[in-house]
Design an enzyme around this catalytic site. Structure first.
Site: not given
Ligand code: CTP
Ligand code: CA
Length: 223
Positions: A33-34
């Site tokens: 993810g980020n």
């Protein structure tokens, strides 16, 4: 300057916004993810709604709630965002790609948990590039305006604008909204600082402040 929410200058317009960070699965319990919170995209949705637009929010992972009255399409992965936005953009007057789309996904998604005992001290993951949704959308020349976002780890505003102009040329969208990010700025906060470029690379707007105020400034330029 901020337009009063009472000004319904987007009445009758359809606005599509992607927001949040995509999560690319590795196995049933893990993802890549980020740090995107989705706050700027959700603020754009809120601002457009208050100005009378019909708003569709294509939501990757969001840390914030979506205002009532916004149509939400859940899109956890880059592939989900691609499908949803390609479809929604066909009838949109404005499409804004505020989501942080993963550039890569795992080449292989395991259907069972990756077990620690199945590897040595290192685990090598192979990632493959995701298609560029914004570039594809811009190339398809939809009816409405297409707006991209770009977060850059630039050292100065000049470097930010140089990076932005090069990116805008690669993407082919109508506008690009730039902001600087670092370990400590740009994510999860309620404030943002942006520079907006038009297709030829001209600076059309600069805004700093609460993400909702920045959203209104972006919409002012688009109107
Ligand atoms: N974007 C997209 N599809 C991708 C990656 C990004 O549509 N696979 C969109 C984002 O939603 C954003 C814009 O492209 O509106 C710019 O994203 P950014 O990550 O800044 O650009 P990249 O082209 O991915 O370049 P890099 O991350 O290498 O700077
Ligand atoms: Ca990227």
């Amino acid at each position: 300057e901020v337009v009063s929410p009472r000004v319904r200058d987007l009445a009758g317009k359809r606005v599509v916004i992607t927001a949040g960070g995509t999560r690319e699965p590795l196995d049933p319990v893990r993802y890549i993810g980020n740090r995107s919170s989705g706050k700027q995209g959700v603020a754009l949705a809120e601002a457009a709604l208050s100005r009378g637009a019909t708003v569709t929010l294509i939501a990757a992972h969001l840390d914030v709630p979506v205002p009532a009255g916004v149509d939400v399409i859940e899109a956890p992965t880059a592939a989900d965002v691609a499908r949803a936005v390609t479809d929604a953009a066909e009838t949109a007057d404005i499409t804004i790609m505020a989501a942080a789309i993963a550039d890569y996904r795992s080449a292989e998604v395991r259907h069972e948990k990756i077990k620690k005992e199945s590897t040595g001290d290192e685990l090598t993951l192979t990632l493959v590039k995701n298609p560029d949704i914004l570039a594809g959308l811009a190339a398809s020349r939809p009816r409405g305006i297409v707006v991209g976002f770009a977060a850059e780890t630039a050292k100065s505003e000049d470097e930010l604008i140089d990076l932005g102009r090069a990116k805008l040329a690669r993407k082919g969208c109508d506008f690009l909204v730039l902001n600087r990010v670092s370990w400590s700025e740009g994510f999860s906060t309620d404030r943002n600082s942006v520079v907006m470029l038009s297709q030829g690379g001209d600076i059309v707007m600069k805004a700093s402040g609460e993400k909702l105020d920045v959203a209104h400034s972006i919409l002012n330029s688009l109107v």
